[in-house]
Write an enzyme that holds these catalytic residues in place. Structure first.
Site, PDB file in Angstrom:
ATOM      1  N   CYS A 216      -0.226   6.983   7.445  1.00  3.49           N
ATOM      2  CA  CYS A 216      -1.586   6.449   7.459  1.00  3.49           C
ATOM      3  C   CYS A 216      -2.565   7.545   7.873  1.00  3.49           C
ATOM      4  O   CYS A 216      -2.344   8.250   8.863  1.00  3.49           O
ATOM      5  CB  CYS A 216      -1.651   5.279   8.442  1.00  3.49           C
TER       6      CYS A 216
ATOM      7  N   CYS B  47      -4.456   6.154  11.538  1.00  3.25           N
ATOM      8  CA  CYS B  47      -3.829   6.111  12.865  1.00  3.25           C
ATOM      9  C   CYS B  47      -2.890   7.282  13.128  1.00  3.25           C
ATOM     10  O   CYS B  47      -2.397   7.429  14.249  1.00  3.25           O
ATOM     11  CB  CYS B  47      -3.081   4.792  13.058  1.00  3.25           C
TER      12      CYS B  47
ATOM     13  N   CYS C  45      -2.351   0.676  15.070  1.00  2.76           N
ATOM     14  CA  CYS C  45      -3.288   1.052  13.996  1.00  2.76           C
ATOM     15  C   CYS C  45      -4.455   0.069  13.944  1.00  2.76           C
ATOM     16  O   CYS C  45      -4.252  -1.157  13.942  1.00  2.76           O
ATOM     17  CB  CYS C  45      -2.566   1.070  12.652  1.00  2.76           C
TER      18      CYS C  45
ATOM     19  N   THR D 246       0.807  -1.224   0.000  1.00  4.00           N
ATOM     20  CA  THR D 246       0.000   0.000   0.000  1.00  4.00           C
ATOM     21  C   THR D 246       0.836   1.267   0.000  1.00  4.00           C
ATOM     22  O   THR D 246       0.327   2.350  -0.291  1.00  4.00           O
ATOM     23  CB  THR D 246      -0.929   0.037   1.238  1.00  4.00           C
TER      24      THR D 246
ATOM     25  N   ASP E  63      19.809  11.020  48.568  1.00  2.85           N
ATOM     26  CA  ASP E  63      20.113  12.342  49.111  1.00  2.85           C
ATOM     27  C   ASP E  63      18.917  13.265  48.996  1.00  2.85           C
ATOM     28  O   ASP E  63      18.665  14.103  49.849  1.00  2.85           O
ATOM     29  CB  ASP E  63      21.298  12.964  48.363  1.00  2.85           C
TER      30      ASP E  63
ATOM     31  N   CYS F  83       2.474   3.027   9.528  1.00  2.00           N
ATOM     32  CA  CYS F  83       1.520   3.155  10.623  1.00  2.00           C
ATOM     33  C   CYS F  83       2.225   3.031  11.970  1.00  2.00           C
ATOM     34  O   CYS F  83       3.374   2.611  12.064  1.00  2.00           O
ATOM     35  CB  CYS F  83       0.460   2.046  10.552  1.00  2.00           C
TER      36      CYS F  83
END
Length: 460
Positions: free
Chosen positions: A66, A69, A39, A31, A425, A35
């Site tokens: 993307c 997401c 996602c 694609t 301390d 992402c």
């Protein structure tokens, strides 16, 4: 990356594990999209997935973000806060906008390395050099401005740190596969005019103990510079900021509607947006990994009850590291006095906020904080995000008037060090019972200190 390492990362993707958001990114070869691990889209087949340590690395291999997401909006990797080496320091400085303001040569000078060495080390570990990392950050800043404000596109280009409108357009197309106008049009709803500030969502890796962070901010607030208003659970923290191009006023809401805090930034110069966001994130400790911290500290019987009672407890940093250091040495009453006498007034007061705290150069003659102010002003002591923490600790130790407790607090807060060894301390005194076990809490000893404080409160 070995096949076994890739398979482990793929398991995180398959389970949509939000704990790994920002720790790595995955891209789908079929694609062309990258992402975050959580996602919600259908999990791709393992053979089609590639993994990258940064969004910039994924972008450099031709993948676009993307739309579902928004991987560019995830919390930063907690590893860069822990690491004190050149890569960790470089990442923090790039986040603070150093490359945008000073270029790669300026970054290299601050790190004490050549530009070639910086390029090589960042590319080897992050899959992208400083220019690509800064470019990814500019793209994210531009998207936020496009989708949340009514600013003209040309103004957004320069506010985000781009050198030209053409560079801006080309980057937005490469990262988001849309033009700036298309990116702006895809978000419905009202947008803020410049006079109302820039609304932002500051993402974090949950859980997040917001109440305890805001309790600390309220206890420390210096009137005129900071304020906390509202009832516990629904408070707002506001403060002035001294930024590279001008002053700013920022506001953050305590109530967390999701895995983010709502913020609004009023800046004299929009070019300071990236820097202002980075400093807010450091103040609020939004890039911490509460899962790793709890895993390390939770088994200790001295801390177990506090860790269980307060999941996501943070170790806040400082919005202005030099200001915090000076205020630590001055104390609250003297800080208020020097603010009244030497603070830089805002052009127009914003509610109760009226001034910036004095810069180190303004306090070099002060009888208490003068030595610290001179060290900060002449650069012999650095507290910026890219400072070498060990070198800064040594420099702090040589400053008259800075005792061990103050030095430890400055290292925890101003330098954002998650693993200050002097935790005993600060918390219980050098002979406290925690001293013997403090080494077992590394690399999260600063967080152990916070949990110790709450353990004593519950016992008291």
């Amino acid at each position: 990356m070995t096949d076994d390492e890739g398979d482990t990362l793929y398991q995180a993707v398959s389970s949509r594990d939000a704990r790994f958001d920002g720790e790595f990114f995955f891209a789908v070869r079929t694609t062309g999209i990258y992402c975050r691990p959580s996602c919600p889209a259908v999990t791709p087949k393992r053979r089609n997935v590639a993994f990258f340590p940064t969004a910039a690395a994924a972008q450099g291999h031709g993948f676009r973000a993307c739309r579902r997401c928004r991987p560019d909006a995830v919390p930063g990797s907690a590893g860069w806060d822990v690491r004190a080496d050149v890569v960790g320091r470089a990442v923090r400085m790039i986040g603070d906008g150093v490359v945008d303001r000073e270029g790669v040569p300026g970054l290299a000078v601050r790190l004490g390395y050549s530009t070639r060495q910086v390029q090589r080390q960042l590319t080897a570990e992050l899959g992208a050099g400083p220019v690509a990392l800064a470019r990814a950050q500019r793209a994210h800043t531009a998207r936020v401005l496009l989708q949340t404000t009514t600013l003209p596109v040309t103004e957004i280009a320069f506010a985000a740190g781009f050198a030209s409108v053409r560079q801006f357009n080309d980057t937005i197309r490469a990262v988001y596969a849309r033009t700036p106008s298309e990116l702006r049009a895809e978000t419905a709803g009202p947008r803020a005019a410049s006079a109302t500030g820039v609304p932002l969502r500051l993402a974090y890796r949950g859980p997040y103990a917001a109440a305890e962070v805001f309790d600390l901010l309220a206890a420390e607030a210096l009137p005129g510079v900071e304020e906390v208003t509202g009832e516990r659970g629904a408070r707002t923290y506001r403060r002035t900021l001294r930024l590279p191009y001008g002053p700013g006023v920022v506001a953050v809401a305590e109530a967390a509607p999701g895995r983010w805090l709502e913020a609004r930034l009023h800046l004299a110069e929009l070019r300071d947006l990236t820097t202002a966001v980075h400093r807010l994130r450091r103040l609020l400790d939004l890039d911490a990994d509460p899962y790793a911290i709890a895993e390390r500290l939770g088994p200790d019987p001295r801390l177990a009850a506090a860790v269980a009672a307060r999941p996501g407890l943070r170790s806040p940093g400082a919005a202005d590291p030099e200001e915090y250091a000076l205020r630590t040495v001055l104390g609250p009453e003297e800080s208020a006095r020097v603010l009244a006498e030497l603070g830089t007034p805002l052009d127009a007061p914003d509610g109760t906020l009226r001034a910036l705290f004095p810069a180190p150069a303004d306090l070099t003659g002060h009888p208490v904080a003068g030595s610290l102010a001179r060290a900060l002003a002449d650069g012999s002591l650095r507290l910026d995000p890219g400072a070498d923490r060990d070198a800064s600790a040594r420099a702090l130790g040589a400053v008259p008037g800075v005792d061990a407790r103050a030095a430890a607090l400055i290292r925890i807060r101003s330098l954002g060090d998650p693993d200050v060894a002097d935790v005993a301390d600060v918390a219980d005194g050098p002979d406290g019972p925690e001293a013997a076990e403090a080494g077992e809490w590394a690399p999260w000893r600063s967080y152990a200190r916070r949990y110790l404080e709450f353990s004593r409160l519950s016992r008291g």
